[in-house]
Design a protein around this motif. Structure first.
Motif, PDB file in Angstrom:
ATOM      1  N   UNK A 153       0.883  -1.172   0.000  1.00 55.47           N
ATOM      2  CA  UNK A 153       0.000   0.000   0.000  1.00 55.47           C
ATOM      3  C   UNK A 153       0.916   1.215   0.000  1.00 55.47           C
ATOM      4  N   UNK A 154       0.900   1.953  -1.088  1.00 58.15           N
ATOM      5  CA  UNK A 154       1.884   3.027  -1.240  1.00 58.15           C
ATOM      6  C   UNK A 154       1.229   4.389  -1.111  1.00 58.15           C
ATOM      7  N   UNK A 155       1.846   5.218  -0.243  1.00 55.95           N
ATOM      8  CA  UNK A 155       1.348   6.591  -0.076  1.00 55.95           C
ATOM      9  C   UNK A 155       2.135   7.498  -1.002  1.00 55.95           C
ATOM     10  N   UNK A 156       1.462   8.337  -1.776  1.00 54.62           N
ATOM     11  CA  UNK A 156       2.174   9.322  -2.594  1.00 54.62           C
ATOM     12  C   UNK A 156       1.587  10.709  -2.305  1.00 54.62           C
ATOM     13  N   UNK A 157       2.463  11.588  -1.872  1.00 53.27           N
ATOM     14  CA  UNK A 157       2.020  12.932  -1.467  1.00 53.27           C
ATOM     15  C   UNK A 157       3.156  13.910  -1.702  1.00 53.27           C
ATOM     16  N   UNK A 158       2.796  15.176  -1.798  1.00 55.57           N
ATOM     17  CA  UNK A 158       3.802  16.203  -2.054  1.00 55.57           C
ATOM     18  C   UNK A 158       4.657  16.478  -0.822  1.00 55.57           C
ATOM     19  N   UNK A 159       5.770  17.144  -1.060  1.00 59.10           N
ATOM     20  CA  UNK A 159       6.630  17.542   0.058  1.00 59.10           C
ATOM     21  C   UNK A 159       7.559  16.433   0.525  1.00 59.10           C
ATOM     22  N   UNK A 160       7.591  15.314  -0.218  1.00 57.92           N
ATOM     23  CA  UNK A 160       8.505  14.223   0.142  1.00 57.92           C
ATOM     24  C   UNK A 160       9.182  13.746  -1.147  1.00 57.92           C
ATOM     25  N   UNK A 161      10.254  12.977  -0.993  1.00 52.91           N
ATOM     26  CA  UNK A 161      11.032  12.550  -2.163  1.00 52.91           C
ATOM     27  C   UNK A 161      10.172  11.751  -3.156  1.00 52.91           C
TER      28      UNK A 161
ATOM     29  N   UNK B  98      11.351  10.255  -5.797  1.00 54.23           N
ATOM     30  CA  UNK B  98      12.041   9.045  -6.268  1.00 54.23           C
ATOM     31  C   UNK B  98      11.810   7.872  -5.318  1.00 54.23           C
ATOM     32  N   UNK B  99      11.734   8.158  -3.997  1.00 52.33           N
ATOM     33  CA  UNK B  99      11.424   7.074  -3.047  1.00 52.33           C
ATOM     34  C   UNK B  99      10.042   6.492  -3.352  1.00 52.33           C
ATOM     35  N   UNK B 100       9.107   7.402  -3.667  1.00 44.76           N
ATOM     36  CA  UNK B 100       7.740   6.937  -3.951  1.00 44.76           C
ATOM     37  C   UNK B 100       7.717   6.122  -5.244  1.00 44.76           C
ATOM     38  N   UNK B 101       8.490   6.577  -6.241  1.00 45.53           N
ATOM     39  CA  UNK B 101       8.538   5.827  -7.514  1.00 45.53           C
ATOM     40  C   UNK B 101       9.109   4.430  -7.272  1.00 45.53           C
ATOM     41  N   UNK B 102      10.149   4.374  -6.426  1.00 40.96           N
ATOM     42  CA  UNK B 102      10.772   3.079  -6.134  1.00 40.96           C
ATOM     43  C   UNK B 102       9.733   2.116  -5.533  1.00 40.96           C
ATOM     44  N   UNK B 103       8.967   2.638  -4.577  1.00 39.86           N
ATOM     45  CA  UNK B 103       7.977   1.768  -3.930  1.00 39.86           C
ATOM     46  C   UNK B 103       6.881   1.347  -4.930  1.00 39.86           C
ATOM     47  N   UNK B 104       6.495   2.273  -5.796  1.00 37.50           N
ATOM     48  CA  UNK B 104       5.462   1.946  -6.792  1.00 37.50           C
ATOM     49  C   UNK B 104       5.948   0.849  -7.733  1.00 37.50           C
ATOM     50  N   UNK B 105       7.229   0.914  -8.063  1.00 35.26           N
ATOM     51  CA  UNK B 105       7.798  -0.055  -9.026  1.00 35.26           C
ATOM     52  C   UNK B 105       7.770  -1.476  -8.495  1.00 35.26           C
ATOM     53  N   UNK B 106       7.742  -1.598  -7.138  1.00 37.45           N
ATOM     54  CA  UNK B 106       7.695  -2.949  -6.565  1.00 37.45           C
ATOM     55  C   UNK B 106       6.323  -3.587  -6.776  1.00 37.45           C
ATOM     56  N   UNK B 107       5.369  -2.785  -7.272  1.00 36.65           N
ATOM     57  CA  UNK B 107       4.039  -3.350  -7.559  1.00 36.65           C
ATOM     58  C   UNK B 107       3.029  -3.032  -6.491  1.00 36.65           C
ATOM     59  N   UNK B 108       2.511  -1.777  -6.497  1.00 37.13           N
ATOM     60  CA  UNK B 108       1.531  -1.385  -5.476  1.00 37.13           C
ATOM     61  C   UNK B 108       0.174  -1.993  -5.787  1.00 37.13           C
ATOM     62  N   UNK B 109      -0.487  -2.496  -4.727  1.00 38.44           N
ATOM     63  CA  UNK B 109      -1.859  -2.991  -4.885  1.00 38.44           C
ATOM     64  C   UNK B 109      -2.864  -1.863  -4.700  1.00 38.44           C
ATOM     65  N   UNK B 110      -2.517  -0.994  -3.713  1.00 35.56           N
ATOM     66  CA  UNK B 110      -3.394   0.149  -3.445  1.00 35.56           C
ATOM     67  C   UNK B 110      -2.516   1.395  -3.363  1.00 35.56           C
ATOM     68  N   UNK B 111      -2.948   2.477  -3.995  1.00 35.40           N
ATOM     69  CA  UNK B 111      -2.219   3.744  -3.887  1.00 35.40           C
ATOM     70  C   UNK B 111      -3.103   4.740  -3.144  1.00 35.40           C
ATOM     71  N   UNK B 112      -2.498   5.377  -2.130  1.00 29.69           N
ATOM     72  CA  UNK B 112      -3.206   6.440  -1.406  1.00 29.69           C
ATOM     73  C   UNK B 112      -2.495   7.733  -1.776  1.00 29.69           C
ATOM     74  N   UNK B 113      -3.234   8.725  -2.294  1.00 24.59           N
ATOM     75  CA  UNK B 113      -2.543   9.840  -2.926  1.00 24.59           C
ATOM     76  C   UNK B 113      -3.197  11.187  -2.656  1.00 24.59           C
ATOM     77  N   UNK B 114      -2.349  12.226  -2.636  1.00 23.77           N
ATOM     78  CA  UNK B 114      -2.900  13.582  -2.739  1.00 23.77           C
ATOM     79  C   UNK B 114      -2.925  13.915  -4.236  1.00 23.77           C
ATOM     80  N   UNK B 115      -3.873  14.743  -4.682  1.00 23.50           N
ATOM     81  CA  UNK B 115      -4.102  14.889  -6.135  1.00 23.50           C
ATOM     82  C   UNK B 115      -2.884  15.395  -6.921  1.00 23.50           C
ATOM     83  N   UNK B 116      -2.213  16.449  -6.427  1.00 25.22           N
ATOM     84  CA  UNK B 116      -1.118  17.053  -7.185  1.00 25.22           C
ATOM     85  C   UNK B 116       0.017  16.073  -7.449  1.00 25.22           C
ATOM     86  N   UNK B 117       0.443  15.376  -6.409  1.00 25.63           N
ATOM     87  CA  UNK B 117       1.560  14.443  -6.567  1.00 25.63           C
ATOM     88  C   UNK B 117       1.175  13.272  -7.461  1.00 25.63           C
TER      89      UNK B 117
END
Ligand code: AMP
Length: 567
Positions: free
Chosen positions: A102-110, A112-131
């Motif tokens: 379950x990957x969180x993607x939000x602004x104000x944080x790296x 590339x770290x989020x991309x790395x986690x997504x690449x492992x195959x996220x089942x659920x993404x929790x996100x703020x709209x802009x990011x």
């Protein structure tokens, strides 16, 4: 109703049990059976703190195939704080699943770290709209396999100007997805989203729309503008066990108030947009861990704060957009607990109270800014409770005991106790000595009699003079009562206050004027609380003497009544 009746599978029920949730909340009871069946679009009108994350989170986990490394669930929410909170919650709901991502993607944080986690195959993404849009642009997220989209705090997202972003995101998702929308209010803009992206959604309303939880006590204090800060400090001092939030209107005001409070020794941290992300994270961490007891925050920075047990929300200034009152107040009284929402207004801002009243569809009562006696008494009680509950580590103290003993052996025990109490309370007693009454009313100017220097001075420094003890010049309607006890029965103002407050549970700041005569006395109570007096203290025994309490008729009648009782 029990969780097992809601149609959730066993592995999810085990996670619920592990979390310690015993019974489903109202929104869970109503939403889970529909979402677990999984066929419908859904609109849930529910406030923060009602348990809505689990209401959609548990069915979302249930519908996710964790063997399939594609994004199947997408949760969109307004803020980074909420995004992290939802992710943590979904992780706890999925503890019995096989390698959930379950990957969180939000602004104000790296990113590339989020991309790395997504690449492992996220089942659920929790996100703020802009990011999320940023990641879509970078082709780091693909939404073609999404089956369920949750729009959490939809009204907040639209308030924050995310409408276009949400449209753009939803366009990238498959036509056959389900949309589950949660919102505290249902303005036109939210309805438009529902109309555009949902097909005959099932609609569930929990609690009163546009209102905050019933277990929040709302009240306001009125003072002159120049006394706003001093009034805030009185309120903080009056609630020694506070774990709360102070809302200011702008970043600048937030920073200034936080700085001033900090300099004066209050245990606080600031949370606003002029701070770096690292500073904001540090403030939140300290608050969660309770190293600081009060966060001074802007509306935007505090969105999504989900910390249980927040006892007080203080509106240093009411928000410009009065709808934000609901969001602010919803930070307290979470998960069935109770809390207080206290607003500070000056004499020209009563119209704002009327706006809040029409928003909540209920009357908000005026409270009295506590005076020195009320504060010192509260501090004293808190200290006593602390002393009583302090555990003594005899082994550790043994080591130092001979030195203590030598130093203190000639001082009587009672005096030692008094000295310890003074050690804690002297600063308050000094600070509030001769302090002014800060309550202002619409009819007349501030009733404070003296020229106190409380404004802007530091705790412990000398203050100005003010009128007599307990002779508070209170605003707000009061009801007067007669009690058949007086000086002859050793009743003084303090004793009467304690007697009435302890018997009725009324806070001392709701008490007004007290007049003690030789065999009887009168006391005033805020009108709104006055119906608690007679059921609880109509008659009783004080120091061996029976007494009665009756409503006083006012003016001369009171005196006559008193005389009749004399004999
Ligand atoms: P939410 O409205 O989802 O932000 O939830 C508010 C708080 O209530 C969270 O801290 C949850 O962990 C807690 N909570 C949610 N559902 C339950 C429940 N059924 N029993 C006890 N606590 C709950």
């Amino acid at each position: 109703m029990e969780f097992k009746e809601l149609g959730l599978p066993k592995d999810i029920l085990r996670a619920v049990t592990k979390l310690g949730f015993e019974t489903p909340s109202e929104i869970q009871e109503k939403a889970i059976p529909i979402l677990a069946a999984g066929k419908e679009d859904f609109v849930g009108l529910a406030q923060t703190g009602t348990g809505k994350t689990a209401a959609y989170g548990l069915p979302l986990i249930q519908h996710t195939n964790f063997e399939d490394k594609h994004i199947q669930g997408l949760v969109i929410c307004p803020t980074r704080e909420l995004c992290m909170q939802i992710t943590r919650d979904l992780e706890t709901f999925s503890v019995y699943q096989n390698n959930p991502n379950i990957t969180a993607v939000y602004g104000g944080a790296s990113i590339s770290d989020q991309i790395r986690k997504l690449k492992k195959g996220a089942h659920i993404v929790v996100a703020t709209p802009g990011r999320l849009l940023d990641l879509i642009d970078r082709k780091a997220v693909k939404l073609k396999s999404v089956q369920r989209v949750v729009l959490d705090e939809a009204d907040e997202m639209l308030n924050m100007g995310f409408k276009e972003d949400i449209d753009n995101i939803l366009k990238q998702t498959p036509a056959m997805k389900r949309v589950w929308l949660f919102s505290a209010t249902m303005p036109k803009a939210v309805k438009r989203i529902a109309n555009n992206y949902m097909l005959n959604p099932v609609e569930i309303v929990v609690g009163k729309q546009n209102s905050v939880a019933d277990n929040i006590e709302h009240c306001y204090f009125m003072m002159k503008e120049r006394d706003r800060y001093a009034a805030l400090k009185r309120i903080l001092d009056y609630f020694p066990d506070i774990f709360g939030l102070i809302f200011c209107r702008t970043r600048r005001e937030t920073g200034q108030i936080a700085d001033k409070l900090e300099k004066e020794g209050y245990n606080i941290a600031a949370l606003h947009g002029d701070l770096s992300q690292a500073q904001r994270d540090a403030a939140m961490k300290k608050f969660r861990e309770r190293t600081v007891k009060v966060l001074v925050a802007t509306d935007v920075a505090a969105r999504g704060i989900d910390v249980l047990d927040i006892t007080h929300v203080i509106h240093y200034n009411l928000p410009d957009d009065i709808e934000n009152y609901t969001h602010r107040s919803g930070r307290t009284a979470r998960a069935g607990r109770s809390g207080k929402s206290l607003a500070l207004v000056n004499t020209r801002e009563t119209y704002k109270i009327r706006q809040v009243e029409s928003l909540l569809q209920t009357k908000i009562k005026q409270s009295v800014i506590p005076d020195s006696e009320a504060i010192c008494e509260k501090q004293m009680y808190a200290l006593m409770d602390k002393i009583v509950s302090t555990k003594v580590d005899e082994e550790a103290i043994d080591l130092y005991w001979p030195v203590f003993y030598k130093k203190l052996k000639d001082i009587p025990a009672e005096e030692i106790v008094l000295k310890f109490i003074s050690l804690e309370l002297n600063a308050f007693l000094d600070y509030y000595k001769d302090s002014e009454d800060l309550n202002a009313s619409l009819e007349k100017s501030t009733p404070g009699k003296g020229k106190g220097k409380e404004r802007g001075r530091e705790r412990g420094r000398e203050g100005g003079r003010e009128g007599g003890k307990f002779n508070r010049n209170l605003t707000g309607a009061k009801r007067r009562f007669f009690i058949s006890l007086g000086e002859k029965q050793n009743l003084n103002k303090g004793a009467l206050l304690r007697l009435v407050c302890s018997e009725t549970g009324i806070e001392s700041f709701h008490m007004g004027r007290i007049d003690i005569h030789s065999r009887h006395a009168f006391f005033e109570v805020d009108k709104l609380m006055s119906n608690q007096i007679l059921p609880k203290i109509k008659e009783g025994v004080y120091e061996g003497k029976s007494f009665e309490v009756t409503p006083a008729q006012g003016g001369e009648n009171e005196k006559n009544k008193g005389k009749k009782k004399k004999r």
